[in-house]
Design a protein around this motif. Structure first.
Motif, short mmCIF file in Angstrom:
data_model
loop_
_atom_site.label_atom_id
_atom_site.label_comp_id
_atom_site.label_asym_id
_atom_site.label_seq_id
_atom_site.Cartn_x
_atom_site.Cartn_y
_atom_site.Cartn_z
N PHE A 1 0.83 -1.20 0.00
CA PHE A 1 0.00 0.00 0.00
C PHE A 1 0.86 1.26 0.00
N ILE B 1 9.41 0.45 4.28
CA ILE B 1 8.39 0.38 5.34
C ILE B 1 7.76 -1.00 5.29
N ASP C 1 0.82 5.45 1.34
CA ASP C 1 0.15 6.43 2.18
C ASP C 1 0.89 7.75 2.03
N VAL D 1 3.23 9.32 11.71
CA VAL D 1 3.48 8.13 10.89
C VAL D 1 2.91 6.91 11.60
N ARG E 1 -0.83 6.85 11.17
CA ARG E 1 -1.28 6.44 9.83
C ARG E 1 -1.14 4.94 9.62
N ARG F 1 5.31 13.02 5.91
CA ARG F 1 6.00 13.14 7.21
C ARG F 1 7.47 12.76 7.09
N GLU G 1 0.40 10.58 3.35
CA GLU G 1 0.67 11.32 4.57
C GLU G 1 1.96 10.81 5.23
N VAL G 2 2.14 9.50 5.20
CA VAL G 2 3.39 8.94 5.71
C VAL G 2 4.56 9.47 4.88
N THR H 1 9.17 -1.94 10.52
CA THR H 1 10.48 -1.44 10.09
C THR H 1 10.31 -0.21 9.22
#
Lengths: 132, 132
Positions: free
Chosen positions: A96, A121, A98, B101, B104, A104, A100-101, B120
């Motif tokens: 996925f 991630i 994101d 983060v 989210r 940031r 917004e992640v 991670t």
DNA sequence: TCGCACACGTTATAGCATAACGCAATTGAT
DNA sequence: ATCAATTGCGTTATGCTATAACGTGTGCGA
């Protein structure tokens, strides 16, 4: 950098990954391609290197495995940072994005003048079905 | 789960990591501890396993290395998800936490009923000094 | 046609991690 | 006190992951 036509080895490796229902290690891919003439790890790693570059395959750092991108046809790199949820029980991977992640993390790097080249991630745990 | 008193091996491994100015691989730690009687990788891995459990050491999945937590004394697990920026030139690692983060990602897992056990977040790139 | 870039094949090696066995020390309940 | 369970430790062996180094062939533009 959209994917050019794949070479024979690249196509074989990609095909294996696409047909798999979860991430595969390089050596597992190798085993699946022995019948097609693969004999050495480098044949797999070299193909993977290009497939990663083209953005059609992702590497899961936390489990040393590779998975076909969930967005066939598109250039996955364009979606920003890719995140994964990996079920440690059934092996399923959910990919996925994101924004917004992304924002940031980008803010953080800008503030520190850190030049991020590659961001990972990955969440490992149990998917809904396996947690039940 | 605050860290109990460390055993001899755990203390030795932790000490090496704390004094290092960057992440170390298990085998590098082993080499640094040969003078203290370390002879096998397992001695290092077993100590690391506990140190990770106590939250005083982090594992960097993308580079197969280990680093002492940047928050000595505190229980790092309490800060939520830990993120790292790793300079591929000088090896320096910056550890940080971003609750947004976290939020989210947590939102995502809740929506999919995914039970995340370990997350991670690692950015590899160039630090300000090395990018110049 | 020469040189270059790229894919490919092979052998060897390097680097990361754990299995399996056994021993010693500690603890804590009976 | 003693037995069992737990934990840490040491050793040997092994397995998994990844790349170095060398050579071959092919296609393509200068």
């Amino acid at each position: 950098m959209s994917a050019p036509a794949l070479t024979k080895n690249q196509a074989l490796v990609f095909d294996v990954l696409e047909k798999a229902d979860g991430p595969l290690s390089a050596y597992t891919i190798l085993d699946k391609l022995r019948d097609h003439g693969f004999r050495a790890p480098l044949q797999v790693y070299r193909a993977l290197e290009k497939l990663l570059e083209y953005g059609v395959v992702h590497r899961l750092e936390s489990i040393n495995s590779f998975v076909a991108c969930a967005h066939p046809g598109e250039n996955c790199h364009k979606h920003g940072i890719v995140a994964f949820a990996i079920c440690e029980s059934c092996g399923q991977v959910m990919e996925f994005h994101d924004h917004e992640v992304d924002n940031r993390l980008t803010d953080w790097t800008k503030a520190r003048k850190f030049k991020a080249e590659k961001t990972t991630i990955e969440m490992r745990g149990l998917c809904e079905a396996c947690a039940a």
